[in-house]
Design a protein around this motif. Structure first.
Motif, PDB file in Angstrom:
ATOM      1  N   GLU A 222     -20.647  27.439 -33.107  1.00  0.00           N
ATOM      2  CA  GLU A 222     -21.299  27.679 -34.388  1.00  0.00           C
ATOM      3  C   GLU A 222     -20.503  27.060 -35.532  1.00  0.00           C
ATOM      4  OE1 GLU A 222     -22.898  31.553 -36.809  1.00  0.00           O
ATOM      5  OE2 GLU A 222     -23.422  31.364 -34.677  1.00  0.00           O
ATOM      6  N   ARG A 223     -19.205  27.125 -35.448  1.00  0.00           N
ATOM      7  CA  ARG A 223     -18.364  26.516 -36.490  1.00  0.00           C
ATOM      8  C   ARG A 223     -18.559  25.001 -36.539  1.00  0.00           C
ATOM      9  NH1 ARG A 223     -13.687  23.922 -35.971  1.00  0.00           N
ATOM     10  NH2 ARG A 223     -13.342  24.695 -33.850  1.00  0.00           N
ATOM     11  N   LEU A 224     -18.695  24.360 -35.369  1.00  0.00           N
ATOM     12  CA  LEU A 224     -18.818  22.905 -35.329  1.00  0.00           C
ATOM     13  C   LEU A 224     -20.195  22.409 -35.759  1.00  0.00           C
ATOM     14  CD1 LEU A 224     -16.889  22.120 -32.018  1.00  0.00           C
ATOM     15  CD2 LEU A 224     -16.170  21.551 -34.346  1.00  0.00           C
ATOM     16  N   LEU A 225     -21.213  23.231 -35.574  1.00  0.00           N
ATOM     17  CA  LEU A 225     -22.581  22.785 -35.893  1.00  0.00           C
ATOM     18  C   LEU A 225     -23.063  23.229 -37.271  1.00  0.00           C
ATOM     19  CD1 LEU A 225     -24.497  23.290 -32.532  1.00  0.00           C
ATOM     20  CD2 LEU A 225     -23.099  21.369 -33.285  1.00  0.00           C
ATOM     21  N   ALA A 226     -22.481  24.277 -37.828  1.00  0.00           N
ATOM     22  CA  ALA A 226     -22.944  24.808 -39.116  1.00  0.00           C
ATOM     23  C   ALA A 226     -22.841  23.742 -40.201  1.00  0.00           C
ATOM     24  CB  ALA A 226     -22.133  26.039 -39.494  1.00  0.00           C
ATOM     25  N   TYR A 242     -27.085  24.411 -23.214  1.00  0.00           N
ATOM     26  CA  TYR A 242     -27.565  25.755 -23.548  1.00  0.00           C
ATOM     27  C   TYR A 242     -26.828  26.326 -24.761  1.00  0.00           C
ATOM     28  CZ  TYR A 242     -30.719  26.148 -19.591  1.00  0.00           C
ATOM     29  OH  TYR A 242     -31.776  25.969 -18.724  1.00  0.00           O
ATOM     30  N   LEU A 243     -25.530  26.021 -24.885  1.00  0.00           N
ATOM     31  CA  LEU A 243     -24.804  26.441 -26.083  1.00  0.00           C
ATOM     32  C   LEU A 243     -25.405  25.804 -27.330  1.00  0.00           C
ATOM     33  CD1 LEU A 243     -21.011  26.363 -25.113  1.00  0.00           C
ATOM     34  CD2 LEU A 243     -22.274  28.314 -26.040  1.00  0.00           C
ATOM     35  N   LEU A 244     -25.680  24.506 -27.238  1.00  0.00           N
ATOM     36  CA  LEU A 244     -26.294  23.792 -28.358  1.00  0.00           C
ATOM     37  C   LEU A 244     -27.609  24.439 -28.758  1.00  0.00           C
ATOM     38  CD1 LEU A 244     -25.898  19.977 -27.573  1.00  0.00           C
ATOM     39  CD2 LEU A 244     -24.913  21.240 -29.470  1.00  0.00           C
ATOM     40  N   ASN A 245     -28.445  24.661 -27.776  1.00  0.00           N
ATOM     41  CA  ASN A 245     -29.752  25.252 -28.056  1.00  0.00           C
ATOM     42  C   ASN A 245     -29.607  26.596 -28.750  1.00  0.00           C
ATOM     43  OD1 ASN A 245     -32.827  25.578 -27.424  1.00  0.00           O
ATOM     44  ND2 ASN A 245     -31.859  27.433 -26.638  1.00  0.00           N
ATOM     45  N   ASP A 246     -28.749  27.451 -28.186  1.00  0.00           N
ATOM     46  CA  ASP A 246     -28.629  28.804 -28.717  1.00  0.00           C
ATOM     47  C   ASP A 246     -28.076  28.803 -30.138  1.00  0.00           C
ATOM     48  OD1 ASP A 246     -29.529  29.438 -26.224  1.00  0.00           O
ATOM     49  OD2 ASP A 246     -27.663  30.327 -25.504  1.00  0.00           O
ATOM     50  N   ALA A 247     -27.115  27.916 -30.399  1.00  0.00           N
ATOM     51  CA  ALA A 247     -26.553  27.842 -31.748  1.00  0.00           C
ATOM     52  C   ALA A 247     -27.558  27.259 -32.737  1.00  0.00           C
ATOM     53  CB  ALA A 247     -25.276  27.007 -31.732  1.00  0.00           C
ATOM     54  N   GLY A 252     -31.003  27.642 -37.266  1.00  0.00           N
ATOM     55  CA  GLY A 252     -32.250  27.085 -37.793  1.00  0.00           C
ATOM     56  C   GLY A 252     -32.229  25.581 -37.937  1.00  0.00           C
ATOM     57  N   VAL A 253     -31.390  24.896 -37.139  1.00  0.00           N
ATOM     58  CA  VAL A 253     -31.227  23.446 -37.223  1.00  0.00           C
ATOM     59  C   VAL A 253     -31.994  22.784 -36.080  1.00  0.00           C
ATOM     60  CG1 VAL A 253     -29.557  21.550 -37.182  1.00  0.00           C
ATOM     61  CG2 VAL A 253     -28.948  23.733 -38.233  1.00  0.00           C
ATOM     62  N   PHE A 263     -34.118   6.148 -13.191  1.00  0.00           N
ATOM     63  CA  PHE A 263     -34.944   5.256 -14.021  1.00  0.00           C
ATOM     64  C   PHE A 263     -35.838   6.047 -14.976  1.00  0.00           C
ATOM     65  CE2 PHE A 263     -33.933   3.067 -10.107  1.00  0.00           C
ATOM     66  CZ  PHE A 263     -33.504   1.819 -10.551  1.00  0.00           C
ATOM     67  N   ASP A 264     -35.569   7.348 -15.110  1.00  0.00           N
ATOM     68  CA  ASP A 264     -36.421   8.221 -15.914  1.00  0.00           C
ATOM     69  C   ASP A 264     -35.634   8.861 -17.046  1.00  0.00           C
ATOM     70  OD1 ASP A 264     -38.603   7.812 -14.136  1.00  0.00           O
ATOM     71  OD2 ASP A 264     -37.744   9.307 -12.793  1.00  0.00           O
ATOM     72  N   GLY A 265     -36.307   9.047 -18.166  1.00  0.00           N
ATOM     73  CA  GLY A 265     -35.683   9.718 -19.296  1.00  0.00           C
ATOM     74  C   GLY A 265     -36.694  10.566 -20.031  1.00  0.00           C
ATOM     75  N   GLN A 266     -36.194  11.445 -20.877  1.00  0.00           N
ATOM     76  CA  GLN A 266     -37.090  12.263 -21.687  1.00  0.00           C
ATOM     77  C   GLN A 266     -36.396  12.654 -22.982  1.00  0.00           C
ATOM     78  OE1 GLN A 266     -38.063  15.204 -18.729  1.00  0.00           O
ATOM     79  NE2 GLN A 266     -36.406  16.570 -19.334  1.00  0.00           N
ATOM     80  N   VAL A 267     -37.202  12.923 -23.978  1.00  0.00           N
ATOM     81  CA  VAL A 267     -36.682  13.260 -25.302  1.00  0.00           C
ATOM     82  C   VAL A 267     -37.632  14.236 -25.974  1.00  0.00           C
ATOM     83  CG1 VAL A 267     -37.806  11.248 -26.354  1.00  0.00           C
ATOM     84  CG2 VAL A 267     -35.855  12.257 -27.493  1.00  0.00           C
ATOM     85  N   SER A 268     -37.070  15.109 -26.801  1.00  0.00           N
ATOM     86  CA  SER A 268     -37.891  16.067 -27.541  1.00  0.00           C
ATOM     87  C   SER A 268     -37.085  16.565 -28.734  1.00  0.00           C
ATOM     88  CB  SER A 268     -38.298  17.251 -26.650  1.00  0.00           C
ATOM     89  OG  SER A 268     -39.200  18.111 -27.337  1.00  0.00           O
ATOM     90  N   VAL A 269     -37.733  17.332 -29.578  1.00  0.00           N
ATOM     91  CA  VAL A 269     -37.061  18.036 -30.671  1.00  0.00           C
ATOM     92  C   VAL A 269     -37.305  19.519 -30.458  1.00  0.00           C
ATOM     93  CG1 VAL A 269     -37.010  18.484 -33.156  1.00  0.00           C
ATOM     94  CG2 VAL A 269     -37.260  16.130 -32.318  1.00  0.00           C
ATOM     95  N   PHE A 270     -36.239  20.261 -30.288  1.00  0.00           N
ATOM     96  CA  PHE A 270     -36.349  21.711 -30.125  1.00  0.00           C
ATOM     97  C   PHE A 270     -35.995  22.364 -31.453  1.00  0.00           C
ATOM     98  CE2 PHE A 270     -35.562  20.392 -25.661  1.00  0.00           C
ATOM     99  CZ  PHE A 270     -36.765  20.835 -25.141  1.00  0.00           C
ATOM    100  N   TRP A 271     -37.005  23.032 -32.022  1.00  0.00           N
ATOM    101  CA  TRP A 271     -36.883  23.568 -33.385  1.00  0.00           C
ATOM    102  C   TRP A 271     -37.891  24.702 -33.571  1.00  0.00           C
ATOM    103  CZ3 TRP A 271     -38.173  20.305 -38.365  1.00  0.00           C
ATOM    104  CH2 TRP A 271     -37.580  20.920 -39.473  1.00  0.00           C
ATOM    105  N   PRO A 272     -37.592  25.873 -33.045  1.00  0.00           N
ATOM    106  CA  PRO A 272     -38.559  26.978 -33.136  1.00  0.00           C
ATOM    107  C   PRO A 272     -38.847  27.423 -34.559  1.00  0.00           C
ATOM    108  CG  PRO A 272     -36.457  27.720 -32.239  1.00  0.00           C
ATOM    109  CD  PRO A 272     -36.401  26.234 -32.277  1.00  0.00           C
ATOM    110  N   ALA A 273     -37.959  27.106 -35.513  1.00  0.00           N
ATOM    111  CA  ALA A 273     -38.219  27.464 -36.909  1.00  0.00           C
ATOM    112  C   ALA A 273     -39.346  26.631 -37.497  1.00  0.00           C
ATOM    113  CB  ALA A 273     -36.946  27.278 -37.741  1.00  0.00           C
ATOM    114  N   HIS A 274     -39.671  25.508 -36.850  1.00  0.00           N
ATOM    115  CA  HIS A 274     -40.746  24.628 -37.297  1.00  0.00           C
ATOM    116  C   HIS A 274     -42.066  25.091 -36.684  1.00  0.00           C
ATOM    117  CE1 HIS A 274     -43.182  20.839 -36.863  1.00  0.00           C
ATOM    118  NE2 HIS A 274     -42.852  20.751 -38.129  1.00  0.00           N
ATOM    119  N   GLU A 275     -43.136  25.020 -37.461  1.00  0.00           N
ATOM    120  CA  GLU A 275     -44.443  25.446 -36.962  1.00  0.00           C
ATOM    121  C   GLU A 275     -44.812  24.659 -35.701  1.00  0.00           C
ATOM    122  OE1 GLU A 275     -49.112  25.854 -38.440  1.00  0.00           O
ATOM    123  OE2 GLU A 275     -47.562  25.111 -39.812  1.00  0.00           O
ATOM    124  N   GLY A 276     -45.134  25.375 -34.637  1.00  0.00           N
ATOM    125  CA  GLY A 276     -45.490  24.731 -33.372  1.00  0.00           C
ATOM    126  C   GLY A 276     -44.295  24.342 -32.536  1.00  0.00           C
ATOM    127  N   GLY A 277     -43.090  24.624 -33.019  1.00  0.00           N
ATOM    128  CA  GLY A 277     -41.886  24.238 -32.292  1.00  0.00           C
ATOM    129  C   GLY A 277     -41.483  25.259 -31.240  1.00  0.00           C
TER     130      GLY A 277
END
Length: 375
Positions: A222-226, A242-247, A252-253, A263-277
């Motif tokens: 939390e100190r490093l991400l705040a 999982y630490l990243l997600n929880d912090a 609210g970041v 040969f496969d990759g995936q990307v997303s934005v995890f942001w539950p504070a955002h509508e529909g997130g």
């Protein structure tokens, strides 16, 4: 037959301006920061063509249009002519020719390095001067200076992100160089954050790189991400992810997630504070057992694949900072390099998610076994 649009030399345009003609600079706001023809008014071509009457209420007035080199002003003159403006002229050679002719210019409102370095950003209506200054004021935490972190860091620094906090405790290994492009052969054995700092500062000395040679843990996460606007997940293990997600949920970041394998990759934005997130635990409530997680050294990956996913992560971060476009919040974007296909999957927030679910109390952070994080 549509009449031809007259082009004027800068000197002729200047004389007409002195005799009462209106000179309009149709470049983007950021371009005009380098200085304008003295006495001109500034309004971008798109705004002028969208709401012409607000800027030019008299169709019979003599109007002189000027841009950077003369192309946009000539095109805009054609549009205005079609709207009934009778005396529209384009300045041949634009502002460059105006300056060359020694005609009066206003002072620049930004330094020369800034204007030249970000000139292509400044020409974008969605970015402009205000957008570039937003990037300069932004703080991004980037976890991992490896396969995903390397391309993300390079393009964020090039884009002018003001401060990048780079978190990694590893050293450069020769096997990294096939995909971790922020490092060089001469950096083998050096801490990754130090190697990355040298490369990023060589690319853009105006960006502050806050190197943190440490492993993310329950005690420091939390100190490093705040205080950051966006967090980019370039990690390679479930404990960190999982630490990243929880912090990020607690702070609210938005967390820009990426993962690669084979040969496969995936990307997303995890942001539950955002509508529909949603958050990462909505998709994967708990990490897999260690026996089901591949060894980091055994899980192969096509070298260019992290480049694709890391650049998508950087793109999402820039969009989030600027507040433009549609982010991947609530969407999982999957990439198949062999088939050169992208697929989009809709992600729903889990109402009973152990971290962001309804009525869930924020639990303490927990260090998990550092198993490899393949998606």
């Amino acid at each position: 037959m549509k009449p031809a649009i007259f082009e004027l030399s800068p000197n002729d345009a200047y004389e007409r301006q002195r005799n009462g003609a209106l000179l309009v600079d149709v470049r983007e706001d950021g371009e005009r920061a380098a200085g304008m023809a003295e006495g001109s008014i500034g309004v971008s071509r798109s705004r002028l063509e969208t709401d012409t009457a607000a800027w030019l209420p008299d169709p019979a007035a003599e109007i002189l249009l000027i841009c950077a080199a003369g192309a946009r002003s000539l095109q805009c003159a054609g549009v205005l002519q079609g709207l009934g403006y009778e005396h529209v002229y384009s300045v041949n050679g634009g502002t460059k020719a105006w300056q060359t002719a020694g005609l009066p210019m206003t002072e620049s409102t930004a330094d020369a390095d800034f204007l030249e370095r970000y000139s292509r950003h400044l020409r974008l209506p969605e970015m402009g001067l205000d957008g570039q200054r937003k990037l300069a004021a932004a703080r991004v935490a980037l976890i991992g200076a490896g396969g995903l972190g390397s391309p993300a860091a390079l393009y964020l620094a090039a884009a002018g992100i003001g401060t990048i906090r780079l978190i990694d405790d590893d050293v450069v290994d020769r096997s990294n160089l096939q995909r971790q492009v922020v490092h060089r052969d001469a950096d083998v054995g050096a801490p990754k954050v130090e190697s990355a700092c040298r490369t990023l500062h060589a690319l853009n000395p105006h960006v502050a790189i806050d190197a943190q040679r440490t492993r993310l843990s329950a005690a420091n996460v939390e100190r490093l991400l705040a205080g950051h606007d966006v967090v980019i997940d370039g990690s390679d293990n479930f404990s960190t992810r999982y630490l990243l997600n929880d912090a990020c949920v607690r702070l609210g970041v938005p967390m820009v997630y990426g993962a690669v394998q084979g040969f496969d990759g995936q990307v997303s934005v995890f942001w539950p504070a955002h509508e529909g997130g949603s958050c990462y635990r909505c998709l994967f409530p708990e990490p897999p057992s260690p026996e089901f997680a591949p060894s980091c050294s055994e899980a192969g990956v096509l070298g260019v694949l992290p480049g694709v996913i890391g650049l998508l992560q950087a793109t999402e971060a820039v969009k989030l900072i600027l507040g433009i476009g549609e982010s991947l919040s609530g969407t999982l974007l999957r990439f198949d390099a062999l088939g050169m296909r992208f697929d989009r999957l809709r992600l729903e927030r889990d109402p009973v998610c152990p971290r962001c679910g309804e009525g869930v109390k924020q639990a303490d952070y927990m260090d998990l076994p550092a198993t490899c994080a393949a998606h």
